[in-house]
Design an enzyme around this catalytic site. Structure first.
Site, mmCIF file in Angstrom:
data_model
loop_
_atom_site.group_PDB
_atom_site.id
_atom_site.type_symbol
_atom_site.label_atom_id
_atom_site.label_comp_id
_atom_site.label_asym_id
_atom_site.label_seq_id
_atom_site.Cartn_x
_atom_site.Cartn_y
_atom_site.Cartn_z
ATOM 1 N N LYS C 79 21.537 37.725 -20.948
ATOM 2 C CA LYS C 79 22.287 37.782 -19.684
ATOM 3 C C LYS C 79 23.706 38.274 -19.952
ATOM 4 O O LYS C 79 24.316 37.887 -20.955
ATOM 5 C CB LYS C 79 22.308 36.387 -19.050
ATOM 6 C CG LYS C 79 22.886 36.321 -17.649
ATOM 7 C CD LYS C 79 22.781 34.903 -17.079
ATOM 8 C CE LYS C 79 23.316 34.800 -15.663
ATOM 9 N NZ LYS C 79 23.195 33.424 -15.107
ATOM 10 N N SER C 154 21.135 33.035 -10.504
ATOM 11 C CA SER C 154 21.844 34.250 -10.860
ATOM 12 C C SER C 154 21.221 35.009 -12.040
ATOM 13 O O SER C 154 21.477 36.205 -12.190
ATOM 14 C CB SER C 154 23.290 33.900 -11.210
ATOM 15 O OG SER C 154 23.344 33.073 -12.362
ATOM 16 N N SER C 178 20.249 28.456 -11.826
ATOM 17 C CA SER C 178 20.242 29.891 -12.118
ATOM 18 C C SER C 178 19.253 30.337 -13.193
ATOM 19 O O SER C 178 19.045 31.526 -13.385
ATOM 20 C CB SER C 178 21.644 30.357 -12.521
ATOM 21 O OG SER C 178 22.443 30.489 -11.368
#
Ligand SMILES: [Mg+2]
Ligand SMILES: [Zn+2]
Lengths: 94, 499, 491
Positions: C79, C154, C178
């Site tokens: 990420k 997210s 997330s």
């Protein structure tokens, strides 16, 4: 306790955000909706409840007073938007 | 201060850099100076993703300072974030302490013209220092741009906040002086004001005599020497008094002392006053302080300035003025104690030395408060790096005491010691400065001098006292100052009587 | 050979037995990445050539007879809020579009040392604020199961890349759901570890007291393998727990017979779609058939989790994101007259709408006069929520709930209504507030869209979560499907 546009502007100033008129209007509505929802919390009696700032109760986490290597100056300023002589350069303050 | 038409109310906020090796939350060196941005790592640069880890010495030192200032040590203490934007603050928040400082509720007793006064210490808390800005084009006000250097960012600080107990500039100076001495004695800070490791802000307000409520205060910043503190307070007190006399109102604001202009300038007014949005730093777990921890730190407390002052008076019979000057700086007091040891008159506290010892102690004190301090000041040096060691000073005093050299010669030897750092015996030998105490040798010089100056002998006989001084001078000149002055006097009188 | 569709532990066997080389493996996954990326849009930046060079070194190691670790040579995605030395790390924000960290996050360093090979950095909601991966400075990532749907957020890029076969596993971060919510939307395994299990050093902070890094994978065993590498105490993170990391794979292939599973009724009320509930009920039957006992229980303060979270997280974020001021790194406005305008223009132009909204909210909640009413109150309510879990875990081994109240929603659907967007985290937020571990695994499908099953556990009992998840996975085989990459999205 609704949030006024002036308060939204004051908060924006505290947060160093420059908002357009439209943004101020929009955030005033949206923040009020969220805060209204947040006021749900008022219903709970928390008189003798201690606050939880950390998820787990660690304490006294410390390191030895030992010097370790710093970065080279060119690495320190490698991401600088503006740089002079190894300093970070910023516009005039006043 | 009764002759002034207002009562002055002041509190001081003092920031002291702690004398650790590494910064408060990372391993970068705390060393002063260094080329810009070379004592910096991802943590103190506040790069995205970094996290702080507390230096254990910071908690120890803050506690030690707290104990030396008679504070209570908190059993639970935590770090908070103080949020504000400024280019010298890389994370746009300072890790500090808000509602639960490590130490609080203390005091120190200052002395003004022999009278004691207690100044309350509200709190002592830990925080990180900010970086430094250099303003292109000179001062902040006229700079076209500014340059940020983060070497100082993250150097550990303690902030010491006093109660608004200070009522005069003299008290403010005495407070800062004592505070500085205590921090030096405890060795938590080197207190080098010229390097910014001790910095002072003041809250100043005036009120009519007899009024209970406090007047509106201003916060004065940037007073980084005793002289600046004195001048800034004088200026600000007079500025406020003038405003009040003319029926005006004091605005609550932060004002900065401008050393060059010799005035305080408004930085920001109340309506712009900061809302720091303090909250507990989620990256740092709290500090729980046990009784044992406090005791461990208490054991490391040294003798503090006031206790030491009392000891110097009681043990060595020093006048209290001498004792207060000597204990005003730890280095000077340490020098004195070392000299006493070298002179063989050192004693444990609670015992007092004999008259001989007292005389010797006073000799040490005289040299320190006189010539040695003068020379050190002139060359911008402190007692810790005096070229004349306490042992060498005592050797010099021993040479005088034993009559090996005269007091006059001692001055020459002292100068040479200060320049070269050599031992006094060596200097005396090399330069042949040993006092002449051989009666025959001196008598020969005396008769020669007397024989050469019949006119002065006549003056002597006519009762002119000056004549004796002339002869002594001549003998000294002939012996290059080495003749034992007592013997010269004695032999000269004998010789003159013979005439 | 479609290597990209295999799990890390299967690929490890192939590498060790020399049936496949690490270079072949990287080539295969990289080809798949390139092939489907125009549809999925999971990646923010790629480093395929470097990855191939790293793979060649793994092959040298194998050739010279050295043993390799379980993740050595395995292609992964990270990420874009985890710092990677020398590789841009943007948080999918204009604010950091040009930021190249001079250091690596602890998890990245550990994975490097374990020999895993990073193919690139993956998309996310800007600064991890969002539940759809649409709040990205880049184009939003798509759900590989149906491309007009969101992948969740997210960590949308982390979930989608694994579901689409663009990486074998990935790392995401979870502040309010997330990891778990996109794992549920994309039909993969996503674990949010106990707060303090995995170092946060180098994770670009959103809400420091809630953030936690965790793995995405295509089965539970891979999840355990990744945890074996990334978990453990880190002296650079003061909130890192000073405890020994267990061997997480030791919990696999173990019975859950006799386990008591609590089913909090608050997670099954209104707002939960019928299709989600149906799949969940079926999953519960499966667990019963494995010998577990399911008992309804209550977490009475659940309804306060959302308002509590939306005070605490923005408050911390407002402070964490204050450092983006255009002085030291990242974006700086072009037209600054003085310092103040440089600060406020930089921040206004550099941050997206959702980030600004949360900064505003958090600044307000901490500001003078409102701190006690909002922030302090929320910290107290957080205590109550935590106590709910403490009480429940006195009676139960784990708790079970849906991961999300609905299946993945359509792109653009919730963008204009922040509160509605926030509701998609309703089942996951409490876990972050309490700091406990939770896992989302696939429990089945509704109309071809995955539905997530969440297990919540006691602090530092990730092992139990892996144990029950593995037992479920073995019993159902849900994990073995590959996302079909169907449909399209105009947005
Ligand atoms: Mg301070
Ligand atoms: Zn540093």
């Amino acid at each position: 306790m609704a949030l006024t546009k002036e308060e939204v502007q004051h908060v924006a100033k505290l947060a160093r955000l420059e908002l357009s008129e439209d943004e101020v209007d929009k955030y005033t509505v949206q923040l009020n909706a969220i805060l209204e929802y947040a006021r749900k919390l008022e219903a709970l009696d928390t008189t003798n409840v201690p606050p939880t700032a950390h998820a787990f109760p660690l304490q006294n986490v410390m390191r030895e007073d030992k010097v370790t290597a710093s970065m080279a100056q060119e690495k320190v300023v490698s991401n600088a938007p503006d740089e002079e002589d190894g300093f970070f350069k910023v516009p005039r303050i006043v | 201060m009764r002759d002034f038409d207002f009562e002055i109310v002041m509190g001081l906020e003092v920031h002291a850099e702690l004398h650790t090796k590494s910064k408060i939350f990372c391993g970068c060196t705390t060393e002063f100076g260094g080329e810009q941005n070379t004592h910096v790592c991802p943590v103190c640069l506040g790069l995205p993703g970094v996290l702080p880890v507390l230096n254990e010495k910071v908690a120890d030192y803050a506690m030690k300072a707290g104990l030396a200032l008679n504070c209570k040590i908190a059993s639970f203490s935590k770090f908070d974030r103080k949020n504000y934007f400024y280019p010298d603050l890389p994370k746009a928040y300072q890790i500090s302490q808000f509602d639960l400082p490590i130490a609080s509720g203390g005091y120190i007793d200052i002395e003004i013209e022999g009278k004691k006064k207690r100044i309350g210490i509200t709190r002592v808390h830990m925080e990180e220092d900010a970086g430094k800005l250099v303003h292109g084009g000179g001062s902040l006000a006229y700079a076209g741009y500014s340059l940020a250097d983060y070497n100082r960012t993250g150097v550990p600080l303690i902030e010491i906040v006093s109660e608004p107990d200070i009522r005069s500039i003299e008290e403010a100076i005495a407070y800062l002086d004592l505070l500085k001495a205590i921090l030096e004695y405890t060795e938590v800070s080197d207190c080098k004001m010229e390097q910014g490791s001790l910095r002072c802000d003041a809250n100043v307000s005036l009120r009519p005599w007899g009024q209970k409520e406090l007047g509106t205060k201003t916060e004065l910043k940037n007073m980084n020497s005793f002289k600046a503190l004195q001048k800034a307070l004088e200026y600000e007190i007079e500025r406020q008094a003038e405003v009040l006399r003319e029926g005006g109102k004091i605005i609550q604001e932060t004002r900065m002392w401008d050393e060059n202009k010799g005035e305080t300038i408004s930085l920001r007014s109340k309506e712009e006053a900061h809302d720091y949005r303090y909250f507990p730093d989620p990256d740092l777990p709290p500090i729980i302080i046990s009784e044992e921890w406090v005791e461990r730190i208490r054991q490391t407390l040294p003798e503090l300035p006031q206790a030491r002052q009392i000891r110097l008076v009681e043990s060595y019979g020093l006048p209290s003025y001498d004792a207060s000057v000597i204990t005003g700086s730890k280095a000077m007091a340490d020098y004195f104690d070392q000299a006493c040891s070298a002179y063989g008159i050192a004693l444990p506290a609670g015992q007092s030395t004999d008259d001989k010892g007292k005389e010797r102690a006073k000799q040490i004190s005289n040299y320190m408060m006189g010539e040695l301090s003068r020379r050190l000041n002139a060359s911008d040096q402190g007692y810790q790096d005096s070229p004349i060691t306490p042992e060498n000073l005592v050797e010099l005093l021993t040479l005088i005491e034993g009559g090996t050299i005269s007091g006059k010669i001692a001055k020459t030897v002292f100068d040479e010691m200060f320049e070269s750092g050599k031992k006094p015996k060596q200097i005396v030998e090399e330069k042949g400065l040993v006092q002449i105490s051989d009666e025959g040798a001196i008598a020969a010089v005396v008769s020669e001098v007397v024989a050469k100056n019949p006119q002065v002998v006549a003056d002597f006989k006519a009762g002119k006292d000056k004549a004796v001084g002339f002869f002594v001078g001549q003998v000294m000149k002939a012996t290059r100052g080495k003749a034992n002055p007592g013997l010269v006097n004695k032999l000269l009188m004998e010789e003159l009587k013979k005439q | 050979m479609k290597l990209y569709s295999k799990r890390a532990h299967e690929l490890h066997e192939l590498l060790v037995s020399k049936q496949v080389s690490a270079v072949e493996l990287v080539n295969d996954v990289a080809a798949r990445l390139e092939d489907v990326e125009p549809k999925v849009l999971a990646f923010v930046s790629q480093r395929i050539e470097d990855a191939k060079a790293e793979a060649a070194r793994v092959d040298d190691k194998i050739a010279s007879g050295e043993t390799i670790g379980p993740l050595e040579g395995i292609p992964m995605a990270i990420k874009d809020n985890m710092c990677t030395e020398g590789i841009p790390t943007t948080c999918s924000s204009k604010m950091l579009h040009n930021f190249v960290p001079p250091y690596s996050a602890t998890v990245v360093r550990k994975l490097n040392e374990a020999g895993a090979i990073m193919l690139g950095k993956v998309n996310m909601d800007e600064f991890a604020m969002g539940s759809s991966c649409e709040n990205s400075w880049q184009e939003g990532t798509r759900n590989p199961w149906r491309l007009e749907r969101v992948p969740g957020g997210s960590s949308g890029g982390s979930a989608a890349s694994v579901a689409a076969g663009q990486a074998i596993f990935s790392l995401g971060s979870d502040t309010g759901g997330s990891i778990r919510q996109p794992a549920a939307f994309c039909g993969v395994v996503g674990l949010k570890p106990t707060y303090g299990s995995v170092s946060r050093y180098g994770l670009i902070a959103f809400a420091s007291s809630l953030d936690q890094i965790g793995p995405f994978s295509r089965d539970v065993r891979d999840c355990a393998q990744v945890m074996n590498v990334i978990a453990g105490h880190d002296p650079l993170d003061s909130t890192s727990a000073p405890i020994d990391r267990p061997d997480y794979t030791s919990f696999l292939n173990k019975s859950i017979k006799g386990w008591r599973i609590g089913v909090p009724k608050e997670y099954f009320g209104e707002g939960i779609d019928a299709e989600v509930e149906e799949v969940l009920r079926k999953a519960m039957k499966t667990l019963e058939s494995l010998g577990a006992e399911l008992v309804e229980c209550s977490l009475p303060h659940t309804e306060y989790a959302l308002p509590c979270y939306y005070i605490i997280a923005p408050a911390e974020a407002s402070s964490n994101l204050a450092r983006y001021d255009g002085v030291r790194y990242g974006f700086r406005t072009e037209d600054a007259e003085d310092l103040i305008s440089m600060f406020s223009k930089t921040r206004s132009e550099g941050f997206g709408e959702e980030v600004k909204r949360r900064i505003m909210l958090g600044t307000y909640a901490l500001s003078s006069g409102y701190y006690d009413a909002y922030y302090l109150k929320a910290l107290k309510v957080r205590t109550l929520i935590k106590q709910d879990f403490d009480r429940a875990f006195e009676k139960f081994d784990v708790l079970l709930s849906p991961t999300t109240p609905t299946v993945a929603f359509t792109c653009g659907d919730r963008l204009e209504n922040p509160l509605q967007m926030y509701q998609s985290d309703i089942c996951t937020l409490s876990v972050n507030l309490a700091g406990i571990p939770a896992i989302s695994i696939n429990a089945g499908f509704a109309d071809g869209l995955p539905i997530g099953l969440q297990f919540m556990g006691k602090p530092f009992e990730e092992g139990r979560l892996l144990q029950i998840s593995h037992a479920f996975e073995e019993a159902t085989g849900c994990h073995s499907q590959m996302a079909p990459l169907k449909g399209g999205c105009e947005g």
